[in-house]
Design a protein around this motif. Structure first.
Motif: not given
Ligand SMILES: NC(=O)C1=CN([C@@H]2O[C@H](COP(=O)(O)OP(=O)(O)OC[C@H]3O[C@@H](n4cnc5c(N)ncnc54)[C@H](O)[C@@H]3O)[C@@H](O)[C@H]2O)[C@@H](O)CC1
Ligand SMILES: [K+]
Length: 479
Positions: A9, A13, A54-58, A85, A126-127, A130, A132-134, A180, A198
């Motif tokens: 992906m 992109d 903080r990434g593009n998912n946001g 980011t 999102g993708t 890296t 488990a969630p911190r 997407f 998209i």
């Protein structure tokens, strides 16, 4: 539709951007698709809490918030503005401020207070996740799950791996996932997934582009031999072809390039470049009695490039048949060796690199329009049981299932030897990637190298000119 991996992906992109469809446009389309999903769950005026990472998912979530300004929408950024980011995500955060839409930054996970919203948009991970969630993402996920709200996840439920579907110990329980372009492998079969188009043009997937080069990475911890020992079995009537193929393999990232050639020409092959390890065998051309020793050597190497300069003496074609019948590794087959492939039953993983005329000699289709060729070569490759890279103005690379088309290159490259360079470059990549990807990358870089030479000096290109340009042709933006 089968799923598209996160790595693929990201490449698509980047290819879309190269085709003029910027990632910011994709983000706009993604965010508006998320907003449309929210409208299916609640009416204007309802309260919507947007939780963004903080990434593009946001970034997608910020866009969704902007499309929902007829709702009571408030946006929480898990971090400071400076920690966002990417520029495209930051600009969408700034747009919320300019639009006077309620927003706040959350730096301490204890502050994550979502209230009691009707809808929550999960734009945390999102993708690009890296591990488990911190924190503070972890607390934010728990806070989203603790509400009675309808949860709409952007692309992937945060805390779930898009490729494997595996959810970490803390992961968002989504009511709807808006993903997407194509489904994600880890989410196939779920009934809570909406796939939103998209606006990525299909050539971003079909045509090889700069995004594909992301797969060409050099692991800094690598040591000799990790990136492939390529073994060229060529030479006989001709000496330049195996030397070009072997040098091209080194230029395309191989660590070691060996050449097996008849002792009559071995010195001449070695004479082209001290970087080659030339091993000679007795006689004038390759014959069946050389095969056992060659199979032993091939067993110690990663990829064989079989064919450059071998010639088409009957004894040689018999030897090629014998070699392929017993070889079980990876090989690029080129030039005169190609005609043997349809008649040999082999365990080897082959990438055949015919030009149009050689394809016909293999019993393949003749078609001039690349769209038609794509179809006919897919069928041919499927029947042949191997990957085929048919060279032309548009190169077609396919194993019958996956097909890529390469548009780089120019008419100057019909000069002799460019096929040997391509075969060697394909060999180097075949040590690292699967067959179709190896062929696609090699064709793309080979053509890009040829375009660079022609841009610089005009036509009159020599195949050896490609060698110096190949390393640059494999470099990608974030190298
Ligand atoms: N590739 C594409 O074609 C498109 C992607 N888009 C969006 O971009 C997303 C990918 O964006 P990114 O690659 O920026 O990455 P993400 O936004 O998915 O997440 C990465 C961010 O989360 C942080 N992070 C990563 N792992 C974490 C963990 N375990 N715990 C806490 N924080 C963690 C990283 O520091 C980074 O800030 C996609 O999911 C999709 O929503 C869309 O804009 C549309 C186009
Ligand atoms: K998400």
């Amino acid at each position: 539709m089968d799923g598209i991996s996160s790595r693929r992906m990201a490449a698509v992109d980047r290819n879309a951007a190269a085709l003029g469809v910027s990632t910011k446009q994709l983000m706009e389309s993604s965010g508006s698709a998320v907003a449309r999903a929210v409208r299916r769950h609640a009416d204007p005026g309802a309260s919507v809490a947007v939780v963004a990472g903080r990434g593009n998912n946001g970034g997608d979530a910020f866009v969704a918030a902007r499309f929902l300004d007829d709702y009571a929408v408030s946006t929480f950024l898990l971090g400071r503005r400076e920690s966002i980011t990417t520029d495209i995500s930051r600009s969408n955060w700034d747009a919320l401020g300019e639009a006077e839409l309620p927003r706040e930054t959350v730096t301490d996970s204890a502050q994550v207070a979502l209230g009691d919203p009707d809808v929550v948009i999960d734009g945390v991970l999102g993708t690009g996740v890296t591990g488990a969630p911190r924190e503070p993402e972890r607390t934010a996920i728990e806070a989203m799950n603790a509400t009675d709200a309808t949860v709409v996840s952007v692309d992937v439920p945060s805390g779930t791996d898009a490729d494997t579907g595996e959810a970490a110990d803390v992961a968002v329980e989504a009511d709807e996932i808006v993903t997407f372009h194509r489904p994600k492998p880890g989410l196939l079969g779920r009934d809570d997934v909406t796939v939103a188009d998209i606006g990525i043009p299909s050539p971003a997937e079909t045509f090889v582009g700069p995004g594909d080069l992301q797969a060409v990475t050099r692991d800094p911890q690598a040591h000799k031999g990790d990136f492939g020992r390529v073994f060229v079995v060529g030479g006989g009537p001709y000496t330049g072809a195996p030397a070009l193929a072997a040098q091209a393999a080194l230029r395309a990232g191989a660590d070691l390039a060996y050449v097996a050639a008849p002792d009559r020409v071995a010195d001449r092959v070695q004479g082209y470049s001290e970087d080659l390890i030339v091993e000679s065998y007795d006689g004038e051309v390759l014959t069946a009695d050389h095969v056992p020793a060659l199979l032993d050597r091939a067993g110690e190497r990663d990829v064989v490039v079989l064919g450059p300069g071998l010639g088409s003496a009957d004894a040689t074609l018999d030897a090629v048949h014998g070699f392929l019948a017993d070889y079980e590794g990876r090989a690029v087959v080129d030039a005169d060796a190609l005609q043997v492939v349809p008649d040999v039953d082999t365990e080897a993983t082959l990438v055949c690199t015919p030009h149009q005329g050689e394809l016909v000699k293999m019993g393949g289709p003749r078609s001039d329009d690349w769209r038609e060729r794509r179809e006919t070569v897919e069928n041919f490759a499927r029947d042949l049981g191997h990957t085929v890279l048919v060279k032309g103005a548009y190169d077609v690379v396919t194993d019958g299932e996956t097909t890529r088309v390469n548009r780089t290159g120019n008419p100057g490259m019909t000069v002799g030897g460019t096929g040997d360079v391509l075969a060697g470059a394909t060999g180097a990549r075949l040590a690292v990637h699967d067959p179709v990807e190896a062929g696609a990358l090699a064709a793309y870089a080979n053509g890009k190298a040829g375009d660079a030479v022609v841009d610089e000096q005009g036509y009159g290109l020599l195949a050896s000119d490609l060698l110096d340009e190949l390393p640059r042709a494999f470099k990608h933006d974030d190298d």
